[in-house]
Design an enzyme around this catalytic site. Structure first.
Site, mmCIF file in Angstrom:
data_model
loop_
_atom_site.group_PDB
_atom_site.id
_atom_site.type_symbol
_atom_site.label_atom_id
_atom_site.label_comp_id
_atom_site.label_asym_id
_atom_site.label_seq_id
_atom_site.Cartn_x
_atom_site.Cartn_y
_atom_site.Cartn_z
ATOM 1 N N CYS A 1 -6.316 1.841 5.895
ATOM 2 C CA CYS A 1 -6.928 0.577 6.304
ATOM 3 C C CYS A 1 -6.323 0.148 7.647
ATOM 4 C CB CYS A 1 -6.661 -0.493 5.233
ATOM 5 S SG CYS A 1 -4.926 -0.999 5.143
ATOM 6 N N GLU B 1 0.893 3.862 1.773
ATOM 7 C CA GLU B 1 1.308 4.277 3.120
ATOM 8 C C GLU B 1 2.488 3.451 3.626
ATOM 9 O OE1 GLU B 1 -1.824 3.486 2.039
ATOM 10 O OE2 GLU B 1 -3.267 4.061 3.572
ATOM 11 N N HIS C 1 0.863 -1.182 0.000
ATOM 12 C CA HIS C 1 0.000 0.000 0.000
ATOM 13 C C HIS C 1 0.900 1.232 0.000
ATOM 14 C CE1 HIS C 1 -3.860 -1.919 1.873
ATOM 15 N NE2 HIS C 1 -3.282 -2.730 1.004
ATOM 16 N N CYS D 1 -2.440 -0.344 7.465
ATOM 17 C CA CYS D 1 -1.696 0.912 7.377
ATOM 18 C C CYS D 1 -1.820 1.725 8.659
ATOM 19 C CB CYS D 1 -2.153 1.705 6.162
ATOM 20 S SG CYS D 1 -1.733 0.859 4.607
#
Length: 148
Positions: free
Chosen positions: A82, A54, A52, A85
Protein backbone atom coordinates in the site's frame (compact mmCIF):
# COMPACT_ATOMS: atom_id res chain seq x y z
CA UNK A 1 17.19 -19.19 -1.23
CA UNK A 2 15.55 -17.96 -4.42
CA UNK A 3 12.57 -15.63 -4.92
CA UNK A 4 9.98 -18.39 -4.91
CA UNK A 5 11.38 -20.02 -1.76
CA UNK A 6 11.44 -16.71 0.08
CA UNK A 7 7.93 -15.88 -1.09
CA UNK A 8 6.80 -19.27 0.24
CA UNK A 9 8.05 -18.13 3.66
CA UNK A 10 5.95 -14.97 3.31
CA UNK A 11 2.89 -17.04 2.32
CA UNK A 12 3.47 -19.31 5.33
CA UNK A 13 3.66 -16.26 7.60
CA UNK A 14 0.42 -14.91 6.12
CA UNK A 15 -1.46 -18.04 7.18
CA UNK A 16 -1.04 -17.09 10.86
CA UNK A 17 -2.75 -13.69 10.54
CA UNK A 18 -6.36 -14.93 10.54
CA UNK A 19 -5.74 -16.52 13.96
CA UNK A 20 -6.07 -12.99 15.34
CA UNK A 21 -8.57 -11.73 12.73
CA UNK A 22 -5.95 -10.02 10.58
CA UNK A 23 -5.94 -10.09 6.79
CA UNK A 24 -3.56 -12.88 5.65
CA UNK A 25 -0.63 -10.88 4.35
CA UNK A 26 2.92 -11.97 5.08
CA UNK A 27 6.33 -10.45 4.47
CA UNK A 28 9.96 -11.49 4.60
CA UNK A 29 12.98 -9.23 4.53
CA UNK A 30 16.00 -11.08 3.12
CA UNK A 31 19.64 -10.30 2.54
CA UNK A 32 21.85 -12.36 0.24
CA UNK A 33 19.06 -14.93 -0.12
CA UNK A 34 18.75 -15.45 3.64
CA UNK A 35 15.69 -14.33 5.61
CA UNK A 36 16.35 -11.64 8.22
CA UNK A 37 12.79 -11.05 9.42
CA UNK A 38 9.37 -12.59 8.85
CA UNK A 39 5.98 -11.22 9.87
CA UNK A 40 2.27 -11.31 9.19
CA UNK A 41 -0.20 -8.46 9.46
CA UNK A 42 -0.89 -7.61 13.09
CA UNK A 43 -3.21 -4.58 12.85
CA UNK A 44 -6.02 -6.25 14.78
CA UNK A 45 -3.69 -7.98 17.22
CA UNK A 46 -1.81 -4.79 18.12
CA UNK A 47 -4.72 -2.41 17.49
CA UNK A 48 -2.25 -0.47 15.36
CA UNK A 49 -3.08 0.73 11.84
CA UNK A 50 0.62 0.71 10.93
CA UNK A 51 1.20 -2.95 11.89
CA UNK A 52 1.31 -4.17 8.30
CA UNK A 53 3.60 -7.14 7.66
CA UNK A 54 5.97 -4.99 5.58
CA UNK A 55 6.37 -2.36 8.30
CA UNK A 56 7.05 -5.04 10.92
CA UNK A 57 9.84 -6.68 8.89
CA UNK A 58 11.36 -3.32 7.94
CA UNK A 59 11.48 -2.35 11.63
CA UNK A 60 13.02 -5.68 12.61
CA UNK A 61 15.50 -5.51 9.73
CA UNK A 62 16.61 -2.01 10.76
CA UNK A 63 17.17 -3.22 14.30
CA UNK A 64 19.13 -6.28 13.15
CA UNK A 65 21.25 -4.31 10.68
CA UNK A 66 21.79 -1.42 13.08
CA UNK A 67 20.47 1.42 10.95
CA UNK A 68 17.51 2.81 9.09
CA UNK A 69 18.96 2.08 5.65
CA UNK A 70 18.49 -1.52 4.51
CA UNK A 71 21.14 -2.02 1.80
CA UNK A 72 21.38 -5.29 -0.11
CA UNK A 73 17.95 -6.43 1.05
CA UNK A 74 14.84 -7.66 -0.72
CA UNK A 75 11.33 -7.32 0.66
CA UNK A 76 8.98 -10.20 -0.18
CA UNK A 77 5.29 -9.57 0.42
CA UNK A 78 2.19 -11.54 -0.49
CA UNK A 79 0.20 -8.48 -1.60
CA UNK A 80 1.34 -5.42 -3.51
CA UNK A 81 2.39 -2.81 -0.93
CA UNK A 82 0.00 0.00 0.00
CA UNK A 83 1.06 3.66 -0.03
CA UNK A 84 2.26 3.56 3.59
CA UNK A 85 4.37 0.45 3.06
CA UNK A 86 5.70 1.65 -0.28
CA UNK A 87 6.71 4.90 1.41
CA UNK A 88 8.53 2.94 4.11
CA UNK A 89 10.36 0.94 1.42
CA UNK A 90 11.52 4.18 -0.20
CA UNK A 91 12.58 5.73 3.10
CA UNK A 92 14.45 2.57 4.18
CA UNK A 93 16.18 2.42 0.78
CA UNK A 94 15.16 -1.23 0.27
CA UNK A 95 16.72 -1.95 -3.14
CA UNK A 96 14.31 -4.66 -4.30
CA UNK A 97 10.65 -5.56 -3.73
CA UNK A 98 9.02 -8.83 -4.79
CA UNK A 99 5.28 -9.19 -4.34
CA UNK A 100 2.80 -11.94 -5.09
CA UNK A 101 -0.70 -10.62 -5.84
CA UNK A 102 -1.53 -7.18 -7.21
CA UNK A 103 -3.87 -4.98 -5.15
CA UNK A 104 -6.33 -3.23 -7.48
CA UNK A 105 -7.88 -1.32 -4.56
CA UNK A 106 -4.85 0.03 -2.68
CA UNK A 107 -1.66 -1.07 -4.46
CA UNK A 108 1.10 1.52 -4.58
CA UNK A 109 3.51 -0.35 -6.86
CA UNK A 110 1.58 0.47 -10.01
CA UNK A 111 -2.01 -0.74 -9.50
CA UNK A 112 -3.56 2.41 -7.98
CA UNK A 113 -0.49 4.54 -7.29
CA UNK A 114 3.13 4.06 -8.24
CA UNK A 115 5.04 5.24 -5.19
CA UNK A 116 7.82 2.73 -5.87
CA UNK A 117 8.33 4.03 -9.38
CA UNK A 118 7.83 7.74 -8.72
CA UNK A 119 10.75 9.51 -10.45
CA UNK A 120 10.59 12.54 -8.12
CA UNK A 121 11.44 10.43 -5.08
CA UNK A 122 15.07 9.83 -4.16
CA UNK A 123 14.85 6.02 -4.28
CA UNK A 124 13.18 3.61 -6.69
CA UNK A 125 13.57 -0.09 -5.91
CA UNK A 126 13.70 -2.83 -8.49
CA UNK A 127 10.24 -4.42 -8.60
CA UNK A 128 9.01 -7.91 -9.43
CA UNK A 129 5.34 -8.84 -9.14
CA UNK A 130 3.40 -12.06 -9.60
CA UNK A 131 5.61 -14.51 -7.67
CA UNK A 132 3.15 -17.09 -6.24
CA UNK A 133 0.30 -14.71 -7.03
CA UNK A 134 -2.36 -17.41 -7.26
CA UNK A 135 -1.42 -18.97 -3.93
CA UNK A 136 -1.35 -15.63 -2.11
CA UNK A 137 -4.52 -14.48 -3.85
CA UNK A 138 -6.38 -17.61 -2.78
CA UNK A 139 -5.43 -16.98 0.86
CA UNK A 140 -6.95 -13.52 0.61
CA UNK A 141 -10.07 -14.67 -1.25
CA UNK A 142 -10.66 -17.45 1.27
CA UNK A 143 -10.27 -15.04 4.19
CA UNK A 144 -12.80 -12.56 2.80
CA UNK A 145 -15.21 -15.33 1.70
CA UNK A 146 -15.28 -16.64 5.27
CA UNK A 147 -16.24 -13.17 6.55
CA UNK A 148 -19.21 -12.66 4.22
Amino acid sequence: MNDEELMRLAVAAATSAPEHDDVPIGAVLARDGEPLATAANERELRRDPTAHAEILVIREGAELLGGWRLPDTTLYVTLEPCAMCAGAVVLARVPRVVYAAPDPKAGAAGSVLDVLGEPRLNHRPELLGGVLAEEAGELLRGFFRSRR
